[in-house]
Scaffold this active site. Structure first.
Site, PDB file in Angstrom:
ATOM      1  N   CYS A  81      -5.082  10.345  -2.328  1.00 11.17           N
ATOM      2  CA  CYS A  81      -5.942   9.074  -1.875  1.00 11.17           C
ATOM      3  C   CYS A  81      -7.156   9.528  -1.146  1.00 11.17           C
ATOM      4  O   CYS A  81      -8.173   9.769  -1.555  1.00 11.17           O
ATOM      5  CB  CYS A  81      -4.724   8.259  -1.123  1.00 11.17           C
ATOM      6  SG  CYS A  81      -5.363   6.675  -1.376  1.00 11.17           S
ATOM      7  N   HIS A 172       0.018   8.919  -4.203  1.00 17.59           N
ATOM      8  CA  HIS A 172       0.563   9.463  -3.116  1.00 17.59           C
ATOM      9  C   HIS A 172       1.989  10.353  -3.536  1.00 17.59           C
ATOM     10  O   HIS A 172       3.008   9.659  -3.396  1.00 17.59           O
ATOM     11  CB  HIS A 172       0.835   8.331  -1.941  1.00 17.59           C
ATOM     12  CG  HIS A 172      -0.226   8.008  -1.271  1.00 17.59           C
ATOM     13  ND1 HIS A 172      -0.577   8.321   0.073  1.00 17.59           N
ATOM     14  CD2 HIS A 172      -0.888   6.828  -1.522  1.00 17.59           C
ATOM     15  CE1 HIS A 172      -1.579   7.656   0.389  1.00 17.59           C
ATOM     16  NE2 HIS A 172      -1.854   6.658  -0.327  1.00 17.59           N
ATOM     17  N   GLU A 174       3.715  12.343  -1.881  1.00 16.94           N
ATOM     18  CA  GLU A 174       4.417  12.508  -0.804  1.00 16.94           C
ATOM     19  C   GLU A 174       5.530  11.252  -0.774  1.00 16.94           C
ATOM     20  O   GLU A 174       6.371  11.531   0.090  1.00 16.94           O
ATOM     21  CB  GLU A 174       3.774  12.627   0.324  1.00 16.94           C
ATOM     22  CG  GLU A 174       3.115  11.683   1.109  1.00 16.94           C
ATOM     23  CD  GLU A 174       1.744  11.009   0.462  1.00 16.94           C
ATOM     24  OE1 GLU A 174       1.221  10.326   1.201  1.00 16.94           O
ATOM     25  OE2 GLU A 174       1.477  11.678  -0.627  1.00 16.94           O
TER      26      GLU A 174
END
EC number: 4.3.3.6
Length: 191
Positions: A81, A172, A174
């Site tokens: 991002c 994202h 994660e």
């Protein structure tokens, strides 16, 4: 499964999502550290530039004394991002580039504001099944150089790319339990 136990992966922790990246890296067996200083940066085999706010991150990179060290860092980097924005050598709208490490042009907040955030199943080159990609005020890559490999597109927009040992994604990884993007990043250490 690959053995990543001998590697130390840094997550730039000046601002943005850090703990989630550290957790995913450690799930795959590598050591993960938060990087806030030059001495910490010098300890790592690879680096994650996390999501957050890219302009704030740039200011903090300068005030912490990390900016030039990050520009010359030649080990693998994963930018997610805002990290993608930091890696781009050109930003739409005339804003000056930040680290300018990848031959890509980026459109910031391309998919709308925070309320327009979404998750979608994304087909990524080399993955057998779709990846649950989370987009939050996400950018996209509007132009790529010939040395850049497109790894994923969403609605005709490039959202994941690779140049040498640099990976940049608009989403994202994660924020999901799927570790394949992080594992792809860690595989750069073995190439």
């Amino acid at each position: 499964m690959n053995d990543y136990t001998k590697y130390t992966i840094g997550v730039l922790s000046l601002q943005g999502a850090v703990s989630e990246h550290i957790a995913q890296i450690e799930t795959l067996g590598a050591k993960a550290i938060a990087v806030k200083s030059l001495s910490e940066l010098q300890q790592v085999d690879a680096l994650v530039l996390p999501g957050g706010e890219s302009t704030a991150m740039r200011r903090l990179m300068h005030s912490s004394g990390l900016f030039q060290a990050l520009k010359s860092f030649d080990k693998p980097i994963l930018g997610t991002c805002a990290g993608l924005i930091l890696l781009a050598n050109k930003l739409e709208g005339g804003e000056p580039p930040h680290l300018a490490k990848m031959n890509i042009q980026v459109q910031r907040n391309a998919f709308g504001r925070q309320v327009d955030s979404f998750q979608t199943d994304l087909m990524i080159k080399g993955f057998a099944d779709s990846f649950p990609a989370v987009f939050i005020r996400a950018p996209y890559i509007s132009r790529i150089g010939s040395e850049v490999e497109v790894l994923a597109e969403w609605q005709g927009n490039v959202v994941f790319a690779k140049q040498g040992n640099l990976l940049a994604c608009a989403f994202h990884p994660e924020l999901t339990s799927d570790t394949r993007v992080v594992e792809l990043f860690l595989q750069q250490l073995k190439e």
